[in-house]
Each structure stands twice: as C-alpha cells, then as structure tokens.
Scaffold this motif. Structure first.
Motif, short mmCIF file in Angstrom:
data_model
loop_
_atom_site.label_atom_id
_atom_site.label_comp_id
_atom_site.label_asym_id
_atom_site.label_seq_id
_atom_site.Cartn_x
_atom_site.Cartn_y
_atom_site.Cartn_z
N GLN A 51 0.24 -1.49 0.04
CA GLN A 51 0.52 0.05 0.14
C GLN A 51 1.13 0.89 0.27
OE1 GLN A 51 -1.53 -2.99 0.48
NE2 GLN A 51 -3.33 -1.36 -0.52
N ARG A 52 1.88 1.21 0.93
CA ARG A 52 2.65 2.70 0.73
C ARG A 52 4.00 2.32 -1.00
NH1 ARG A 52 0.41 5.44 3.44
NH2 ARG A 52 0.76 5.80 5.20
N GLU A 54 6.31 0.03 -0.82
CA GLU A 54 7.19 0.23 -1.03
C GLU A 54 7.34 -1.83 -1.67
OE1 GLU A 54 8.85 -0.85 2.71
OE2 GLU A 54 8.18 0.69 3.20
N GLN A 178 -2.33 -8.28 1.29
CA GLN A 178 -2.03 -8.16 2.58
C GLN A 178 -2.10 -9.82 3.48
OE1 GLN A 178 -0.39 -5.89 4.10
NE2 GLN A 178 -0.67 -4.44 2.99
N MET B 1 12.19 -2.63 4.61
CA MET B 1 12.66 -1.74 4.84
C MET B 1 11.46 -1.27 5.54
SD MET B 1 15.35 -0.96 4.59
CE MET B 1 15.88 -2.13 5.19
N ALA B 2 11.61 -0.76 6.99
CA ALA B 2 10.50 -0.24 8.13
C ALA B 2 10.18 1.04 7.46
CB ALA B 2 11.76 0.42 9.25
N SER B 3 8.36 1.49 7.13
CA SER B 3 8.22 2.20 6.88
C SER B 3 7.94 3.76 7.92
CB SER B 3 6.59 2.11 6.74
OG SER B 3 6.12 3.87 7.19
N ARG B 5 6.68 6.27 8.47
CA ARG B 5 5.22 7.06 9.19
C ARG B 5 5.10 5.39 10.56
NH1 ARG B 5 2.37 9.68 11.59
NH2 ARG B 5 -0.01 8.70 11.46
N LEU B 149 -6.10 3.22 3.48
CA LEU B 149 -6.55 2.44 4.25
C LEU B 149 -3.97 1.79 4.41
CD1 LEU B 149 -6.52 -0.74 4.13
CD2 LEU B 149 -6.49 -0.70 1.29
N ALA B 150 -3.30 2.26 3.69
CA ALA B 150 -2.23 2.81 3.92
C ALA B 150 -2.27 2.79 5.37
CB ALA B 150 -1.33 3.41 2.70
N GLU B 151 -2.63 4.11 5.34
CA GLU B 151 -2.84 4.53 7.32
C GLU B 151 -2.67 3.66 7.39
OE1 GLU B 151 -1.22 7.61 8.22
OE2 GLU B 151 -1.85 8.44 9.71
N LEU B 153 -3.13 0.60 7.91
CA LEU B 153 -2.00 -0.54 7.28
C LEU B 153 -1.22 -0.39 9.08
CD1 LEU B 153 -2.27 -1.71 4.18
CD2 LEU B 153 -3.06 -2.75 5.85
N ASP B 154 -0.72 1.04 8.63
CA ASP B 154 0.90 1.36 9.17
C ASP B 154 0.79 1.50 10.42
OD1 ASP B 154 2.18 1.79 7.52
OD2 ASP B 154 1.95 3.87 7.22
#
Lengths: 241, 244
Positions: A51-52, A54, A178, B1-3, B5, B149-151, B153-154
């Motif tokens: 989603q980001r 990556e 996911q 890699m770590a996000s 956010r 959604l990305a937010e 998930l983070d």
C-alpha cells in the motif's frame, strides 16, 4: 517439442492451476520458472508493491542471496523501479550500457554475470501491482511477440492475485495482497524451522515445502503454519512421497 | 524496510519523542493508539482485541461508544470481522455492514443497529506470530481510499510491534533504540526466527524477541545478526548462551 506446443502446454498448466483452492505464491513461483524457460532468461523474480508502494519479492527462480539483492536494491534504482513507476515494459536492457544511469544496479548485475534484463508490469485498470523482472547471462533481445508473451504471463499473475471473482473497489485486492505478504513471512519462518530440524539449507527447505504442498494439494501457507506449530513434522517432508 | 510512518506512529503513541518520556503502562498506550488512529484515518472509533487460538481473548482498549459494542458483540457471538480477520490472517474490509448479514448473521444486524455502518479489521501478525486485531468502524458506509488504507495498515504494524513487546513485558522505554530494527522486514530475519525457535525450543514469537534482544545487546543491525543465524555462525542453543 515445438515452441508452440510447449506454449500451449504452459498455458494449460496455468489454467489448471487457477481453479478452486489454488495457491497464489506457488502460482507466482511457477510463472517465474516458465517465464525464464520461454523468454531465454536465466533468473526471474516477481515483485509486488504494498500500500505504501514498497516493493516486495514474492517469488523467484532462485533463493540465492545475490539474486535477491538485485531485486531489493531496485527499490532505489533500476528497470524494475522504472517499470513500476511508469507502468510500461522496460525490456532488452543491455547491462553494459547502464553504468551511468544505474551505477549500483550495474555493479550488482556485473558481479553476478548478467548481461541483459527485462521488467514487465503487472497491471490492473491503470494501477501497477508489481513487476516481473528477468535476468539473462547472454545479451538477449526479445521480439515483439516475446514481449507480448511475457505480458500475457504477467496478466495471468494479476488474475491469480485477484483470486476472488469480483473485485469490489479494490478492497479484495488489498486484502489479498496483505494476505500474500504475510504468507511470505510465514514461509520464511517455516523455512528456518525446517532447515534447523532437518539440517538442510533454507533453499532446500523451500523446495521440500513446495513439493509437499503440491503432493498433498495443500497451500504453501498451510504447510508453513503446520511446520511451525508442529502439526506437520520435518520428517514427513524429508521422507518424500 | 521499515516504513517511516510506522516509526512516527510509535514515537507518538509511546510518547518517546518527549524530552522526558513517561513510563507508560499498557492501558495508556492502547488508549493513545485508538485515539490517534481515529484522528488519522476517517473512522468513528477503534478497538484493539487480544486474540488467542480459542478466539477473542479480551479487549485491550476501545474508543467510547459503539466501538465497545463492536468488541463485546464479537466476543459473545464468536463471530464478526475481527474473528474473520484473525482466522483468515488477512484484513477484512467491509464497507457496507448492512449488506454483510450472510457473512455474519448474528453480528452484522446487531452492529448495524448500534450505529456501525462500515468496519475494517486488521490482524496484528508477523507470519505465524498472531497476536490480535485492530478494529476500525465508521458510522457511515463506504470504503477507505488507498492512502487511508495505507495509514490504517501502518497503525496495525505499529500495534503489532507494541503488542509483541507488551505481551512479553519488554519495557516500552527500551523500544526507542530498537524501533527501526523492530520494523525491519528482511527475509533472513524471519528465517532466523524459525531457526531460533527450534534451537532454543521456544515459540516463534519468543524467538523473534530473542533475536532482537541479542541484536540490541550486541549493537548490531537485526538483519546482519539474522544472516549469521542462517549461516549458523551464531546459535541460540540454551547451553551456549553466554550472553546472560
């Protein structure tokens, strides 16, 4: 066997895979293997974006660290990243000519001995889900029909990722993605468990897990979870059929 | 890699960006996380549930109002998006709960009656390590867009990290230096986790904590130590653990 016969065989194999309770990660591995075979490549990886945006390696023809590193470093530069950002095919890249454009990527491919590379997008209605990345030890130039074939293989991967028959507003796709990402982690953990129990390499462990899953019509994730919680013993897998 | 956010969320929720970080207890951390996620993602409320193999293992925190109903219903009925998400090991994004009566015949009508129109449930998991679920609900129907959604998930990733540590009573103030490592997703780390669980005869969750603790003690990046574990140049057999 003629190339046409082999092609027909591969597509029948893939169509057969896409029924019932099929395994997405196994399907992606099969696609990597067949694309290498049909497009005169030596190694392939299938990379998905989360989603980001990556990029994650979901499947590859080899687990060799040097190959995996090639995919990982393309988070910063390389044909994979370009293909993902533009949604366009990036093919017939002569690796001798990319030193200025992608210095780190060039150095890493030279170290492994690759001469050319291709990156083909997994697309769904204008959205890029990921990339199929191929590497060749020789300088390989794909014809237009080769590229079309590579794209067809990628389109099958996209269909496989959707899994559900209807995609409501991308929600199922996100759930599926996911799920696949977590299954990938689960498989890595299980590779560790099996490799320690049976005193084999993590690569060999993956081969055994995949063979066991196929033999018993189980999903790779189910085999992985079973190895970790002890419901499947290492001996069951190493004993063979 | 770590996000980046996820790291920001952890810093905020654990309040360790403050000059004098308070010693936080679990309750406070979960309340802060639930409050924070409802500000960052357009939802009406949030809850964090602990999950066990047997099902709903209790609610860690909920925002006021229907969120509590959402958790209690799932716990008593033994069905609902949070249990589905946990069982299927994948998020459940139900943007129109009123139409989900077939999926959850008990939960859907009861939750709808209490004002819940959409529900988004995220499993808190790292492969085989399964800890809980982050439930978000909204009083209007409609999906989350891809950024929302990305937010979400983070937030789920941050909650997973916190839950893993709190479950094993790691002090949250020790988290800061381990933050980037805790989110490192290199595959050798997961392979090493599996190897350690066999060598040290511990569960997969404890194996990950052992790996992280040794990386922290040795001042090494997690994936580098993971590589050594996979190469068997570092082992975690109980008898050769000289680190204590």
């Amino acid at each position: 066997m003629s190339r046409e016969q082999r092609l027909a065989e591969v597509f029948i194999e893939l169509a057969d895979t896409l029924v019932d309770n099929y395994d997405v990660i196994d399907l992606l591995h099969t696609l990597c293997e067949r694309s290498v075979e049909l497009l005169q490549a030596d190694a392939a990886g299938l990379i998905l974006a989360d989603q980001r945006s990556e990029l994650h390696v979901m499947a590859s023809t080899s687990e060799e660290a040097k190959l995996l590193e090639l995919f990982v470093l393309q988070a910063d530069e390389g044909p994979c990243l370009d293909c993902y950002s533009t949604g366009e095919q990036v093919v017939n890249i002569d690796l001798d000519e990319v030193e200025a454009r992608w210095p780190r990527f060039h150095a890493a491919t030279a170290a492994v001995g690759f001469r050319s590379t291709h990156a083909i997008p997994l697309r769904l209605r204008g959205q890029v889900l990921g990339v199929l990345n191929l590497f060749c030890s020789d300088r390989v130039t794909l014809s237009d029909s080769d590229v079309a074939l590579g794209q067809a293989l990628c389109d099958i991967a996209t269909v496989g990722l959707l899994q559900e028959r209807t995609v409501r507003r991308g929600e199922v796709l996100a759930e599926q993605l996911q799920s696949a990402l977590n299954t990938r982690i689960l498989i890595e953990q299980a590779k560790g468990v099996l490799s320690e129990r049976s005193r084999i390499s993590v690569d060999d462990a993956f081969g055994l897990m995949r063979a066991h899953a196929r033999r018993n019509h189980l999903q790779l994730g189910v085999v992985a979870a079973g190895l970790i919680d002890g419901t499947i013993t290492a001996a069951t897998l190493t004993a063979g059929p | 890699m770590a996000s980046l956010r996820v790291r920001q969320i952890l810093l905020e929720v654990l309040a360790i960006d403050q000059p004098d970080p308070p010693g936080l207890d679990g309750d406070t951390v979960w309340r802060r996380l639930c409050a924070s996620v409802t500000l960052s993602v357009p939802v009406s409320g949030a809850g964090v549930a602990l999950m066990t193999a047997a099902g709903h293992g209790g609610t860690l925190a909920v925002t006021e109002g229907p969120a509590e109903v959402m958790e209690n219903l799932q716990r008593t009925l033994g069905e609902g998006p949070c249990l589905t998400a946990f069982h299927d090991r994948r998020p459940v994004l139900e943007h129109d709960l009123a139409r989900a009566g077939q999926r959850w015949p008990g939960f859907a009508p009861a939750a709808t009656a209490s004002g819940i129109a959409a529900i988004f449930a995220f499993p808190l998991q790292i492969g085989a390590i399964r800890l809980g679920v982050l439930d978000l609900y909204r009083d209007t129907a409609g999906p989350l867009d891809s950024l929302q959604l990305a937010e979400a998930l983070d937030y789920a990733a941050a909650a997973t990290t916190i839950l893993l540590d709190l479950q094993h009573e790691q002090p949250t103030d020790g988290l800061q230096s381990q933050l980037s490592d805790a989110l490192d997703n290199h595959r050798v780390i997961h392979q090493a986790t599996g190897i350690i669980s066999v060598q040290a005869s511990v569960g997969i969750d404890e194996a990950l904590l052992l790996l992280r603790a040794r990386a922290y003690a040795d001042g090494r990046p997690l994936h580098e130590l993971g590589q050594d574990v996979v190469a068997r140049t570092v082992t975690f057999h109980p008898e050769d653990d000289h680190h204590e």
